[in-house]
Motif scaffolding. Structure first.
Motif, PDB file in Angstrom:
ATOM      1  N   LYS A  69       0.410   1.063 -11.686  1.00 54.82           N
ATOM      2  CA  LYS A  69      -0.885   1.571 -12.135  1.00 54.82           C
ATOM      3  C   LYS A  69      -0.937   1.626 -13.658  1.00 54.82           C
ATOM      4  CE  LYS A  69      -1.796   4.263  -7.965  1.00 54.82           C
ATOM      5  NZ  LYS A  69      -2.133   5.594  -7.391  1.00 54.82           N
ATOM      6  N   ASN A  82      -5.809  -1.840  -8.476  1.00 57.15           N
ATOM      7  CA  ASN A  82      -5.279  -0.780  -9.334  1.00 57.15           C
ATOM      8  C   ASN A  82      -5.609  -0.997 -10.811  1.00 57.15           C
ATOM      9  OD1 ASN A  82      -4.143   0.453  -7.125  1.00 57.15           O
ATOM     10  ND2 ASN A  82      -2.063  -0.283  -7.507  1.00 57.15           N
ATOM     11  N   LYS A  91      -3.969  -5.936  -4.165  1.00 55.98           N
ATOM     12  CA  LYS A  91      -3.705  -4.519  -4.431  1.00 55.98           C
ATOM     13  C   LYS A  91      -3.523  -4.268  -5.928  1.00 55.98           C
ATOM     14  CE  LYS A  91      -2.470  -0.229  -3.440  1.00 55.98           C
ATOM     15  NZ  LYS A  91      -3.364   0.735  -2.774  1.00 55.98           N
ATOM     16  N   ARG A 149     -13.975   5.909 -10.018  1.00 56.98           N
ATOM     17  CA  ARG A 149     -12.968   6.218  -9.007  1.00 56.98           C
ATOM     18  C   ARG A 149     -12.839   7.720  -8.820  1.00 56.98           C
ATOM     19  NH1 ARG A 149      -8.823   1.726  -8.527  1.00 56.98           N
ATOM     20  NH2 ARG A 149      -9.358   0.213 -10.143  1.00 56.98           N
ATOM     21  N   GLN A 162     -10.123  -0.433  -0.537  1.00 52.05           N
ATOM     22  CA  GLN A 162      -9.826   0.515  -1.591  1.00 52.05           C
ATOM     23  C   GLN A 162      -8.317   0.762  -1.681  1.00 52.05           C
ATOM     24  OE1 GLN A 162     -12.656   3.780  -1.660  1.00 52.05           O
ATOM     25  NE2 GLN A 162     -14.292   2.339  -2.075  1.00 52.05           N
ATOM     26  N   LYS A 163      -7.824   1.966  -1.455  1.00 53.13           N
ATOM     27  CA  LYS A 163      -6.388   2.197  -1.640  1.00 53.13           C
ATOM     28  C   LYS A 163      -5.551   1.512  -0.557  1.00 53.13           C
ATOM     29  CE  LYS A 163      -6.266   6.745   0.652  1.00 53.13           C
ATOM     30  NZ  LYS A 163      -5.989   8.187   0.423  1.00 53.13           N
ATOM     31  N   ASP A 206     -12.517   6.152  -0.530  1.00 48.70           N
ATOM     32  CA  ASP A 206     -11.561   6.724  -1.484  1.00 48.70           C
ATOM     33  C   ASP A 206     -12.272   6.991  -2.802  1.00 48.70           C
ATOM     34  OD1 ASP A 206      -9.174   7.430  -2.820  1.00 48.70           O
ATOM     35  OD2 ASP A 206      -8.909   5.369  -3.491  1.00 48.70           O
ATOM     36  N   PRO A 264      -6.880  10.233  -7.595  1.00 47.61           N
ATOM     37  CA  PRO A 264      -6.011   9.744  -6.526  1.00 47.61           C
ATOM     38  C   PRO A 264      -5.562  10.856  -5.601  1.00 47.61           C
ATOM     39  CG  PRO A 264      -4.849   9.744  -8.636  1.00 47.61           C
ATOM     40  CD  PRO A 264      -6.282  10.039  -8.936  1.00 47.61           C
ATOM     41  N   HIS A 286      -0.969   9.942  -0.583  1.00 46.24           N
ATOM     42  CA  HIS A 286      -0.981   8.835   0.364  1.00 46.24           C
ATOM     43  C   HIS A 286      -0.375   9.302   1.668  1.00 46.24           C
ATOM     44  CE1 HIS A 286      -1.302   4.772   1.667  1.00 46.24           C
ATOM     45  NE2 HIS A 286      -1.550   4.324   0.441  1.00 46.24           N
ATOM     46  N   ASP A 303       0.814  -1.217   0.000  1.00 43.20           N
ATOM     47  CA  ASP A 303       0.000   0.000   0.000  1.00 43.20           C
ATOM     48  C   ASP A 303       0.845   1.263   0.000  1.00 43.20           C
ATOM     49  OD1 ASP A 303      -2.536  -1.120  -0.113  1.00 43.20           O
ATOM     50  OD2 ASP A 303      -2.664  -1.381   2.057  1.00 43.20           O
TER      51      ASP A 303
END
Length: 465
Positions: free
Chosen positions: A211, A144, A140, A230, A387-388, A456, A233, A236, A80
């Motif tokens: 990604k 993505n 993960k 989505r 999610q993320k 997210d 982004p 993070h 992550d």
């Protein structure tokens, strides 16, 4: 003036899916190889003056299992925060080294000395440390690379691949090591398996990006499909562990996965031996032994269909109804209920018709299918609510599930098999497994895939339409 034709979307996400399916196959192949090699490993140790039995190999398997469990969250956190690409490359190369080192068990090496049973336990523990990173980071990666509407399908493809290789590894092992076929030793087979993982790392390094936006082979039309629904982004800020671990949704998910590992480990670690001991007449001839071996692997092979069907049914339900909560929940409840019923019926067969191998094994095989209906929905829930932070959520679920499976494997399944050998032990175990599966049906009622822990992307139920 005519408008330019719409751009045809590329389909590179399916190349990524194929790479991840190969990884799932390698993961189960390397893990299942230990079960195939244990007799030869213990023989080589005893030839050097040791006095171990094949039952002692159980501690080797548990060393792997505990490491696999406790390193799930750290591996998910790495995925992550640093991305699945670098994390998967590290963990696969790591476990490749320890699969190769397993091949030196029973040998005396310069500087190191004799690689004995204790060293084997350490090697398998470190092997488990590496494998712990595989499925959280696969999860993960799929988050993505795939839109919400296809996550169940993508996870079903992963678990179909894993189950296929888990079920086929005993046959592959025979083809590699049998003197009348390839004739390699068990050490060479281990090194061959390690080489396959190393080759995968090269392909992954060349083809994978974290990604789709980072990949030259993905055009704007495919990116639009992947990113449908989505949010842009966000930066993070680290994994919010306090929110994750306080989530009742995640707690229910973890409890549900303990159910799977408690009841399913019997297939992985005990079924082959139990079929031989419960039905000794069937194993007296070469053809009979091959047939029993095929029956032993059949629950994993048939489970492929469960993995595929569970993911497809879950996604289709969501697309048709817009209800993500029941789209994941209903399939899991059906799978658990069916698996519990199969265990009850198999116990009944053993009680009333103890020599009926085909009916007994058939019900156990059907149990494997029913259990695997929930595999894709449960891992898709990790993406839905994580999610993320999908890798951390998946790692948490897998950690708790595997720790629960390891403890119950020792203190419940192992204890009952030791103190109640024969039919009595089977009746007790299968009754317990059936009850536990129906507890799992209740736990699915507390899992809501429509409620992300840390929102997210938009999670309206219509997002999968």
């Amino acid at each position: 003036m005519n408008s330019p034709p719409a751009q045809e979307p590329t389909r590179f996400r399916y190349v990524i899916l194929a790479l991840l399916c190969l990884l799932a196959m390698i993961t189960y192949m390397d893990r299942a190889a230990n079960g195939s090699a244990k007799a030869a490993i213990m023989k080589d140790l005893n030839d050097q003056g040791s006095s171990y039995t094949e039952d002692d190999f159980f501690w080797v398997l548990m060393a792997f299992q505990f490491a696999y469990a406790i390193f799930e969250i750290p591996s998910g956190w790495l995925g992550d925060t640093r991305g699945p690409r670098s994390t998967l490359l590290r963990v696969v190369l790591w476990w490749t080294v320890f699969v190769a080192l397993t091949g030196f068990t029973g040998m005396t090496l310069p500087v190191v000395g004799f690689v004995g049973f204790t060293a084997l336990i350490v090697i398998q523990f470190l092997f488990g440390v590496g494998e712990a990173g595989a499925f959280p980071n696969i999860s993960k990666s799929l988050y993505n690379w795939f839109p919400a509407s296809d996550r169940g399908f993508a996870k079903s493809a992963i678990w179909m691949s894993a189950r296929f290789m888990g079920g086929m590894t005993p046959l592959v092992w025979v083809l590699i090591t049998d003197p009348e076929v390839a004739g390699l030793g068990w050490r060479q087979a281990m090194w061959l398996f390690a080489s396959a993982a190393a080759v995968w790392c090269v392909a992954f390094f060349l083809l994978f990006t974290n990604k789709p936006n980072d990949h030259a082979q993905v055009n704007e039309a495919e990116r639009a499909i992947i990113d449908a629904g989505r949010s842009p982004p966000a930066a993070h800020a680290g994994v919010p562990f306090a929110k994750l671990f306080a989530s009742r949704n995640l707690l229910a998910l973890c409890g549900m996965y303990v159910v799977t590992n408690f009841c399913w480990y019997f297939l992985m670690y005990f079924l082959p031996g139990e079929l031989k001991s419960q039905f000794p007449e069937a194993s007296k001839t070469l053809g009979g032994r091959i047939f029993v071996a095929l029956l032993s692997g059949a629950p994993l092979l048939v489970g492929m269909g469960g993995c595929y069907l569970g993911g497809v049914m879950s996604d289709r339900y969501i697309r048709r109804t817009g209800d993500r909560k029941w789209g994941r929940r209903l399939i899991g409840m059906i799978g658990y209920g069916g698996a519990g019923l199969c265990y009850f019926l198999a116990a009944g067969v053993k009680l009333t018709d103890p020599n009926n191998l085909l009916l007994f094994a058939g019900l156990v095989i059907l149990m494997g299918f029913m259990n695997d209906l929930m595999m894709a929905p449960s891992w898709a829930v990790c993406q839905d609510i994580g999610q993320k932070y999908a890798a951390t959520v998946a790692g948490t679920m897998n950690m708790v599930g595997n720790l629960g499976g390891a403890f119950t494997g020792i203190f419940v399944t192992g204890w009952i098999r030791k103190h109640y050998p024969g039919t009595d032990g089977i009746l007790i175990l299968f009754t317990i497994y059936g009850v536990v599966y129906f507890i799992g049906v209740g736990l699915w009622m507390f899992i809501d895939a429509s409620k992300p822990i840390v929102p997210d992307e938009p999670q309206a139920d219509t997002a999968a339409s």
